[in-house]
Design an enzyme around this catalytic site. Structure first.
Site, PDB file in Angstrom:
ATOM      1  N   GLU A 149       0.805  -1.234   0.000  1.00  0.00           N
ATOM      2  CA  GLU A 149       0.000   0.000   0.000  1.00  0.00           C
ATOM      3  C   GLU A 149       0.837   1.283   0.000  1.00  0.00           C
ATOM      4  O   GLU A 149       0.604   2.189   0.794  1.00  0.00           O
ATOM      5  CB  GLU A 149      -0.961   0.013   1.199  1.00  0.00           C
ATOM      6  N   ASN A 156       2.078  -5.278  -3.115  1.00  0.00           N
ATOM      7  CA  ASN A 156       0.661  -5.571  -2.827  1.00  0.00           C
ATOM      8  C   ASN A 156      -0.101  -4.272  -2.566  1.00  0.00           C
ATOM      9  O   ASN A 156       0.404  -3.372  -1.878  1.00  0.00           O
ATOM     10  CB  ASN A 156       0.618  -6.455  -1.568  1.00  0.00           C
ATOM     11  N   HIS A 197     -10.570  -6.220  -2.067  1.00  0.00           N
ATOM     12  CA  HIS A 197     -11.638  -6.066  -1.067  1.00  0.00           C
ATOM     13  C   HIS A 197     -12.793  -5.341  -1.757  1.00  0.00           C
ATOM     14  O   HIS A 197     -12.673  -4.148  -2.065  1.00  0.00           O
ATOM     15  CB  HIS A 197     -11.147  -5.228   0.114  1.00  0.00           C
ATOM     16  N   GLU A 224      -6.196 -10.804  -1.034  1.00  0.00           N
ATOM     17  CA  GLU A 224      -7.005 -10.574   0.178  1.00  0.00           C
ATOM     18  C   GLU A 224      -8.488 -10.526  -0.176  1.00  0.00           C
ATOM     19  O   GLU A 224      -9.243  -9.696   0.345  1.00  0.00           O
ATOM     20  CB  GLU A 224      -6.593  -9.253   0.848  1.00  0.00           C
ATOM     21  N   ASP A 228     -12.246 -10.470  -0.564  1.00  0.00           N
ATOM     22  CA  ASP A 228     -13.542 -10.609   0.106  1.00  0.00           C
ATOM     23  C   ASP A 228     -14.534  -9.692  -0.597  1.00  0.00           C
ATOM     24  O   ASP A 228     -14.149  -8.668  -1.158  1.00  0.00           O
ATOM     25  CB  ASP A 228     -13.480 -10.371   1.630  1.00  0.00           C
TER      26      ASP A 228
HETATM   27  C1  XIL Z   1      -6.410  -6.192   8.353  1.00  0.00           C
HETATM   28  C2  XIL Z   1      -6.757  -7.353   9.270  1.00  0.00           C
HETATM   29  O1  XIL Z   1      -7.672  -8.191   8.595  1.00  0.00           O
HETATM   30  C3  XIL Z   1      -7.342  -6.845  10.550  1.00  0.00           C
HETATM   31  O2  XIL Z   1      -7.497  -7.913  11.482  1.00  0.00           O
HETATM   32  C4  XIL Z   1      -6.453  -5.768  11.166  1.00  0.00           C
HETATM   33  O3  XIL Z   1      -7.092  -5.207  12.295  1.00  0.00           O
HETATM   34  C5  XIL Z   1      -6.160  -4.686  10.153  1.00  0.00           C
HETATM   35  O4  XIL Z   1      -5.586  -5.255   8.995  1.00  0.00           O
HETATM   36  N1  XIL Z   1      -4.985  -4.549   3.760  1.00  0.00           N
HETATM   37  C6  XIL Z   1      -4.011  -5.406   4.217  1.00  0.00           C
HETATM   38  C7  XIL Z   1      -4.291  -6.286   5.378  1.00  0.00           C
HETATM   39  O5  XIL Z   1      -2.939  -5.505   3.594  1.00  0.00           O
HETATM   40  O6  XIL Z   1      -3.147  -6.494   6.171  1.00  0.00           O
HETATM   41  C8  XIL Z   1      -5.400  -5.729   6.234  1.00  0.00           C
HETATM   42  O7  XIL Z   1      -5.707  -6.693   7.236  1.00  0.00           O
HETATM   43  C9  XIL Z   1      -6.602  -5.393   5.390  1.00  0.00           C
HETATM   44  C10 XIL Z   1      -6.269  -4.362   4.363  1.00  0.00           C
END
Ligand code: XIL
Length: 451
Positions: free
Chosen positions: A158, A201, A237, A266, A268
């Site tokens: 990020e 990422n 996401h 990641e 969802d």
């Molecule tokens: C999130 C986790 O799922 C949570 O449990 C934590 O509180 C915050 O981080 N981008 C990412 C992940 O790269 O590491 C993040 O994970 C979600 C967004």
């Protein structure tokens, strides 16, 4: 565990790991009836984020072990978890996940080495030259501990801003070391574990837009100058504000065409029922259409532990029942379930009615609030549901609609009024008005049961 001990124990268990991998392969040849085995049939991995704290829960671990071929520690490898004070590394929780994954023949994604978030405050207070040293020490500390054990590392996470500019995001690294911190991190990472794939990422880079263009230009520049980079992770996401982009596949493909692997890291998707299932299908189909899309990871196993649990974004509901989205993913992966497996595509189902309940506060004022509980049916149609809601002791409910409550102290048990019958994956809900009487705390919603 020290680095040396870890390497010794890794060598000692290598035989076991190979045996587990063989078992998994044999299983996939028989019937691709799980996400991991179906994905393996397509030459991909199918992973999930895992939290060490849930590994003691039997249903959690059983679902993990049955369905997934890769894991990503959800928080346990982040800087705040692994190097909370300078030079003091703690790997206990991350080791639990890695050891578990290895004992089941699963791959491990390392997440993440250099990120502005979940960063201990000591890092931000360093001057430039100290910060550069600390960044390299951190990379070497983690990658050294897990040398040879990590399939892919998210080296930098990020680093770009949202919005139209495509600029770098402000962070201690960016602000003190400039754009070059990213390539310094990648060069350090390559030397620390030459066997690991090194990924950049990010999120909101899933379609073609200013932010993904900026990442694309960086990767292109790295490839042209020989800066080591092997893969780009697309967090993916999704929700109604950030839907699956229509040019998802094209975007993955253009990165792949630069000569890097792409991974969905990641995934969802908030929602439920057939709409959520259709969105998951789009994502899986996009990955399968791109040769260099080597695997997918969903950001958790069950809705109940999702970082976005109110959006029920995952493949298993809070009772570990397979959702319509699960069926859609398995089917898109070419999986063919055994008849009688709950939720396998084309099966009549196993006849187990289930539901999940999530709570949101929909209105709020000084002395009271409105709450809404959303009920979603699992894989089977249901004809009734029951949910308990426990209120903080001081609070009292003055009205409730679209449900029938009975009371026992501060616990209300709510059944449907007119809205008991739900198709598989469909939702309904009830609302209520509560007086705070001095407590602003949220009520707790218990397990949803259905028949
Ligand atoms: C999130 C986790 O799922 C949570 O449990 C934590 O509180 C915050 O981080 N981008 C990412 C992940 O790269 O590491 C993040 O994970 C979600 C967004």
């Amino acid at each position: 565990m020290s680095m040396t001990l870890r390497r010794l124990s890794r060598a000692a268990t290598a035989g076991l790991v190979a045996a587990a991998a063989l078992t998994a392969a044999a299983h996939s040849a028989e019937a691709a009836d799980t996400l991991g085995s179906a994905a393996a049939g397509q030459g991909r991995y199918f992973g999930t984020a895992v939290a060490a704290s849930h590994l003691g829960e039997a249903d959690y671990t059983a679902t993990l072990d049955r369905e997934f071929s890769s894991v990503t520690p959800e928080n346990e490898m982040k800087w705040d978890a692994t190097e909370p004070s300078r030079g003091t590394f703690t790997f206990t929780s991350a080791d639990r996940i890695v050891d578990h994954a290895q004992s089941k023949g699963m791959d491990v994604r390392g997440h993440t080495l250099v990120w502005h978030s979940q960063l201990p405050s000591w890092v931000g207070s360093l001057g430039a030259s100290d910060l550069r040293t600390a960044m390299k020490d951190h990379i070497n500390g983690l990658m050294g501990h897990y040398k040879g054990e990590i399939h892919s590392w998210d080296v930098v996470n990020e680093a770009f801003q949202d919005g139209g500019s495509g600029a770098r995001r402000s962070s201690p690294f960016q602000d003190k070391l400039g754009d070059g911190f990213i390539e310094e991190a990648f060069r350090t990472a390559r030397a620390a574990d030459p066997a690991a794939k090194l990924c950049y990422n990010d999120y909101n880079t899933d379609g073609v837009n200013a932010k993904s263009n900026a990442v694309y230009n960086m990767v292109k520049d790295f490839k042209s100058r020989g800066v080591p980079i092997d893969c780009v992770g697309f967090q993916s996401h999704f929700n109604s504000n950030s839907p699956v982009p229509s040019d998802y596949r094209q975007n993955l493909q253009r990165f792949a065409d630069l000569g890097v692997d792409v991974q969905i890291t990641e995934l969802d998707i908030e929602g439920s029922g057939s709409a959520q299932a259709a969105d998951y299908t789009k994502v899986v189909e996009a990955c399968l259409a791109v040769d260099r899309c080597t695997g997918m990871t969903v950001w958790g196993i069950t809705d109940k532990y999702s970082w976005r649990s109110s959006g029920t974004p995952l493949l298993f509901d809070g009772n570990y029942q397979e959702k319509p989205a699960y069926d859609a993913v398995l089917s898109a992966l070419g999986g063919s379930g055994d008849p009688g497996d709950p939720g396998d595509p084309g099966d009549p189902g196993d006849g187990t009615a289930s539901c999940t309940a999530t709570y949101t506060r929909t209105a709020d004022w000084n002395s009271g609030y409105n709450g809404q509980v959303t009920i979603t049916a699992g894989d089977e149609p249901i004809s009734t549901w029951t949910v308990t809601v426990t209120l903080p002791a001081q609070q009292s409910v003055s009205s409730l609609w679209n449900g029938t409550p009975t009371w026992n102290g501060n616990v209300m048990t709510v059944k449907p009024s007119w809205n008991g019958t739900l198709a598989a994956g469909a939702s309904t809900g009830f609302g209520f008005t509560a007086a705070k009487n001095g407590s602003d705390a949220a009520p707790t919603v218990g397990t949803c049961t259905a028949s």
